[in-house]
Scaffold this active site. Structure first.
Site, short mmCIF file in Angstrom:
data_model
loop_
_atom_site.label_atom_id
_atom_site.label_comp_id
_atom_site.label_asym_id
_atom_site.label_seq_id
_atom_site.Cartn_x
_atom_site.Cartn_y
_atom_site.Cartn_z
N ASP A 27 36.56 38.54 46.68
CA ASP A 27 37.77 38.18 45.92
C ASP A 27 39.00 37.80 46.76
O ASP A 27 39.30 38.47 47.76
CB ASP A 27 38.24 39.37 45.07
CG ASP A 27 37.14 40.06 44.33
OD1 ASP A 27 35.99 39.64 44.41
OD2 ASP A 27 37.45 41.07 43.68
N GLU A 75 37.04 43.30 35.35
CA GLU A 75 37.59 43.40 36.70
C GLU A 75 38.76 42.43 36.86
O GLU A 75 38.91 41.49 36.07
CB GLU A 75 36.52 43.04 37.75
CG GLU A 75 35.29 43.93 37.70
CD GLU A 75 34.26 43.62 38.79
OE1 GLU A 75 33.71 44.56 39.36
OE2 GLU A 75 33.99 42.44 39.07
C1 FRU Z 1 35.15 41.87 42.02
C2 FRU Z 1 35.09 43.25 42.67
C3 FRU Z 1 36.33 44.04 42.33
C4 FRU Z 1 36.40 45.02 43.47
C5 FRU Z 1 35.90 44.19 44.63
C6 FRU Z 1 35.15 44.96 45.67
O1 FRU Z 1 34.35 40.93 42.66
O2 FRU Z 1 33.93 43.92 42.24
O3 FRU Z 1 36.31 44.65 41.07
O4 FRU Z 1 37.69 45.51 43.68
O5 FRU Z 1 35.08 43.19 44.09
O6 FRU Z 1 34.89 44.19 46.79
#
Ligand code: FRU
Length: 508
Positions: free
Chosen positions: A60, A242
């Site tokens: 992300d 998320e």
């Molecule tokens: C989304 C996610 C988020 C988390 C991160 C962990 O892709 O699962 O929810 O904070 O990636 O790397």
């Protein structure tokens, strides 16, 4: 004979110096993570105009914020392997949101856990006391994920922490009283996105809590109060929620609406990860909407966990977005080696009122103009392009059925077609796809009566981004052709077809 033995002695001496020399060199095994020593690089898929980490794993985008002439991009980063691992925040800056300069890692995991996704803001009034009003602190708000907690079988292992920088994001200090929000006993409790709600002089945080978004408020970024909750009965719930983002947008008639982005995994329109959005109102405590249908920000398979930049100056006023150009279904298996994943091109999000209600349009940012070479107008329906990466722009489309084939000399072909009220992207024979069963597929996008008059396709080494009618529909997809797509054939009628070659701007 004499000269031969001399040559022999010389050779021995030469080999000896090499050996001794080698011995003096630092042992590479302790220097480089082992995944970087392999000979497979996958460098042919290094994008020409998308952000990638130099090496290591990325997911992300995090903490995107503009400050003193620089766009900051932080990102979920694991430097020691090309698959997901203990999360850091990687860091890059850009003056034009297109060309990025890599900076050292901003946040490292610590005794409270890995550093998961989150946001960053400029605390202009120094409400946190971390800086001064003259030198406003940049404050990062992120999720701590305690691996020990998870392994021990607890459910309260995700909490929220903060860190600050008073030197334009170059060095970071974690707040000593972290975490600032403890876990109420919910396993999925993460990805804080914060903004300043000027109307009530307070910070608002949107937080993904399993199947809904919780809104917290704070006066100082340190102590937070739960305000409202949204979404348990709205939108898609085929996966965990998320990476939320809440912000106002103004439509073409000057009406302000609030937009809430929520990423969901799995459950996306093409399977796996995707980002849905809601349009409604925010009263300072919670978000509400009367919408019933599910809306996707991008109908492709590969745009996830995107959020928007904070603190874009008022005289600019745009809402700028970037997402992760991948999908959790196969992100760990794609055929690149020294690094994995890219970000989408930056997009401007705008609000449009249509006959069927409000939609959020995604438009490639105007800064991308600066990387386009002079346009070449194509008169034929079949033609070759010289550049490996380019923007294909098809304008003033007059026929309802339409198709575009992007092919290479190996007969790998990516097909885009519009049939009745649907758009199809077929990447089944588009290149390498055997690394995962679901990757080679035909993806179907509903058009809901949209009459297509313009298609823009940004073609990079390992991705295509399709923008329909100035962003009314967007489809972002990974592709791994063994050679660039240089043969284009179009069926259907359009008045203007232009190719804009794009050279490499990658710093890697
Ligand atoms: C989304 C996610 C988020 C988390 C991160 C962990 O892709 O699962 O929810 O904070 O990636 O790397």
């Amino acid at each position: 004979m004499k000269t031969n033995s001399f040559k022999f002695l010389f050779l021995i001496a030469f080999l000896m110096t090499l050996l001794v020399g080698c011995d003096k060199k630092p042992k590479t095994a302790t220097e480089k993570p082992s995944f970087l020593k392999d000979s497979i690089t996958g460098e042919q898929y290094r994008p020409n105009f998308h952000f990638t980490p130099k090496t290591g794993w990325m997911n992300d985008p995090n903490g995107m914020v503009f400050y003193e002439g620089e766009y900051h991009l932080f990102y979920q980063f694991y430097p020691d392997d090309n698959v997901w691992g203990p999360m850091h925040w990687g860091h890059a800056v850009s003056k034009d949101i297109i060309r990025w300069e890599h900076l050292p890692i901003a946040l490292y995991p610590d005794e409270l856990g890995y550093i998961f996704s989150g946001s960053a803001v400029i605390d202009w009034e120094n409400t946190s006391g971390f800086g001064t009003k003259k030198n406003s602190p940049m404050v990062a708000i992120f999720t701590y994920h305690s691996m020990e907690g998870e392994k021990a079988g607890t459910i309260d292992f995700q909490t929220q922490g903060i860190a600050y920088s008073i030197d334009k994001g170059r060095t970071w200090i974690k707040y000593q009283n972290n975490p600032v929000i403890t876990n109420p006993g919910i396993k999925d409790f993460r990805d804080p996105k914060v903004f300043w709600y000027a109307k009530e002089n307070k910070w608002i945080m949107s937080l993904a809590v399993k199947n809904h978004i919780a809104f917290y408020s704070s006066k100082d970024l340190k102590s937070w109060k739960l305000e409202g909750q949204f979404g348990a009965d709205n939108g898609s719930h085929d996966g965990v929620w998320e990476c939320p983002d809440l912000f106002p947008l103004i439509d073409q008639n000057g009406v302000e609406k609030w937009v809430l982005l929520v990423s969901i995994n799995p459950g996306g329109p093409q399977g796996g990860s995707a980002t849905q959005y809601f349009i409604g109102d925010f009263d300072g405590n919670t978000f509400t909407t009367s919408e019933k249908e599910i809306k996707w920000l991008d109908y492709g398979a590969d745009n996830y966990a995107g959020i928007t930049f904070s603190d874009i100056p008022e005289n600019d006023g745009r809402r700028l977005f970037m997402g992760w150009l991948s999908n959790w279904q196969y992100a760990r298996e794609v055929p690149t080696y020294s690094w994995r994943s890219a970000m989408t091109i930056p997009r401007e999000l705008t609000l449009q009122e249509t006959e069927n209600g409000y939609i959020v349009n995604s438009i490639p940012v105007e800064e991308l103009q600066s990387i386009l070479s002079k346009g070449i107008i194509e008169k034929n329906n079949e033609f070759e392009v010289l550049a490996a990466t380019y923007l294909l722009e098809i304008d003033k489309i007059t026929s309802e059925a339409f198709s575009i084939n992007l092919a290479n000399r190996l007969n790998e072909v990516l097909k885009i077609s519009v049939i009745e009220d649907k758009l199809f992207v077929d990447r089944k024979l588009a290149g390498i796809g055997s690394f995962n069963d679901v990757f080679p597929a035909i993806h179907e996008v509903p058009l809901n009566g949209i009459r297509i008059h313009k298609i823009e396709v940004f073609v990079d080494k390992a991705s295509i981004e399709i923008f329909i009618n100035n962003g009314e529909r967007v489809i972002t997809e990974l592709v791994f052709p063994n050679e660039p797509y240089k043969s284009i054939s179009i069926s259907g009628d359009a008045e203007l077809v232009t190719i804009y070659p794009i050279d490499s701007i990658s710093e890697n």
